[in-house]
Design a protein around this motif. Structure first.
Motif, mmCIF file in Angstrom:
data_model
loop_
_atom_site.group_PDB
_atom_site.id
_atom_site.type_symbol
_atom_site.label_atom_id
_atom_site.label_comp_id
_atom_site.label_asym_id
_atom_site.label_seq_id
_atom_site.Cartn_x
_atom_site.Cartn_y
_atom_site.Cartn_z
ATOM 1 N N CYS A 147 -8.556 -1.296 -9.599
ATOM 2 C CA CYS A 147 -7.523 -1.825 -8.695
ATOM 3 C C CYS A 147 -7.692 -3.325 -8.470
ATOM 4 C CB CYS A 147 -7.557 -1.088 -7.362
ATOM 5 S SG CYS A 147 -7.052 0.638 -7.485
ATOM 6 N N CYS A 173 -5.178 -4.056 -11.978
ATOM 7 C CA CYS A 173 -3.883 -3.644 -11.439
ATOM 8 C C CYS A 173 -3.117 -4.853 -10.895
ATOM 9 C CB CYS A 173 -4.094 -2.620 -10.325
ATOM 10 S SG CYS A 173 -2.556 -2.067 -9.579
ATOM 11 N N GLN A 197 -5.186 5.587 -10.051
ATOM 12 C CA GLN A 197 -6.302 5.548 -9.118
ATOM 13 C C GLN A 197 -6.888 6.949 -8.908
ATOM 14 O OE1 GLN A 197 -5.482 4.683 -5.014
ATOM 15 N NE2 GLN A 197 -7.461 3.720 -4.730
ATOM 16 N N HIS A 240 -11.883 1.599 -7.681
ATOM 17 C CA HIS A 240 -11.789 0.351 -6.923
ATOM 18 C C HIS A 240 -11.858 -0.857 -7.856
ATOM 19 C CE1 HIS A 240 -12.095 -2.184 -3.396
ATOM 20 N NE2 HIS A 240 -13.100 -2.816 -3.971
ATOM 21 N N ILE A 282 -2.513 -8.006 -3.697
ATOM 22 C CA ILE A 282 -3.251 -7.712 -2.466
ATOM 23 C C ILE A 282 -4.361 -8.738 -2.260
ATOM 24 C CG2 ILE A 282 -4.821 -6.049 -1.378
ATOM 25 C CD1 ILE A 282 -3.007 -3.845 -2.612
ATOM 26 N N VAL A 334 -0.744 -4.840 -8.707
ATOM 27 C CA VAL A 334 -0.603 -4.712 -7.251
ATOM 28 C C VAL A 334 -1.898 -5.162 -6.577
ATOM 29 C CG1 VAL A 334 -0.190 -3.111 -5.355
ATOM 30 C CG2 VAL A 334 1.075 -2.857 -7.474
ATOM 31 N N GLY A 335 -3.031 -4.817 -7.165
ATOM 32 C CA GLY A 335 -4.323 -5.255 -6.634
ATOM 33 C C GLY A 335 -4.449 -6.763 -6.625
ATOM 34 N N CYS A 373 0.271 2.010 -3.794
ATOM 35 C CA CYS A 373 -1.115 2.492 -3.860
ATOM 36 C C CYS A 373 -1.272 3.949 -3.432
ATOM 37 C CB CYS A 373 -2.030 1.608 -3.022
ATOM 38 S SG CYS A 373 -2.076 -0.094 -3.629
ATOM 39 N N GLU A 374 -0.565 4.341 -2.415
ATOM 40 C CA GLU A 374 -0.662 5.730 -1.958
ATOM 41 C C GLU A 374 -0.058 6.638 -3.020
ATOM 42 O OE1 GLU A 374 1.040 6.276 1.898
ATOM 43 O OE2 GLU A 374 -0.356 4.869 2.820
ATOM 44 N N CYS A 396 -1.087 6.827 -6.133
ATOM 45 C CA CYS A 396 -1.171 6.227 -7.463
ATOM 46 C C CYS A 396 -1.903 7.164 -8.418
ATOM 47 C CB CYS A 396 -1.892 4.885 -7.393
ATOM 48 S SG CYS A 396 -2.169 4.139 -9.018
ATOM 49 N N PHE A 419 0.823 -1.205 0.000
ATOM 50 C CA PHE A 419 0.000 0.000 0.000
ATOM 51 C C PHE A 419 0.859 1.258 0.000
ATOM 52 C CE2 PHE A 419 -3.610 -2.535 1.838
ATOM 53 C CZ PHE A 419 -4.473 -2.321 0.782
#
Length: 64
Positions: free
Chosen positions: A43, A47, A27, A40, A53, A49-50, A21-22, A24, A17
């Motif tokens: 992601c 994504c 997003q 959402h 996660i 990274v999603g 994500c922070e 991004c 995150f």
């Protein structure tokens, strides 16, 4: 899953995150154009990274 492994998974999630994500850009842009729901959905489904996660979430979900 024991407590130490669970803590490690949570630590890895937090790292993802904060690193990706922070702040991004994608997003943020999708939120402006289509709202939280569109961002959402991107992601979760597109994504990379999603995807990672979600894998971690499944690991944590198996512990409950």
């Amino acid at each position: 899953m024991n407590q130490a492994v669970r803590k490690e998974v949570l630590k890895q999630l937090e790292s993802l995150f904060t690193d990706f994500c922070e702040g991004c850009f994608i997003q943020r842009q999708l939120r402006k154009e289509g709202g939280k729901r569109l961002a959402h959905r991107f992601c979760i489904s597109q994504c990379t990274v999603g995807e990672k996660i979600k894998e971690y979430g499944k690991k944590l979900g198996n512990t409950i």
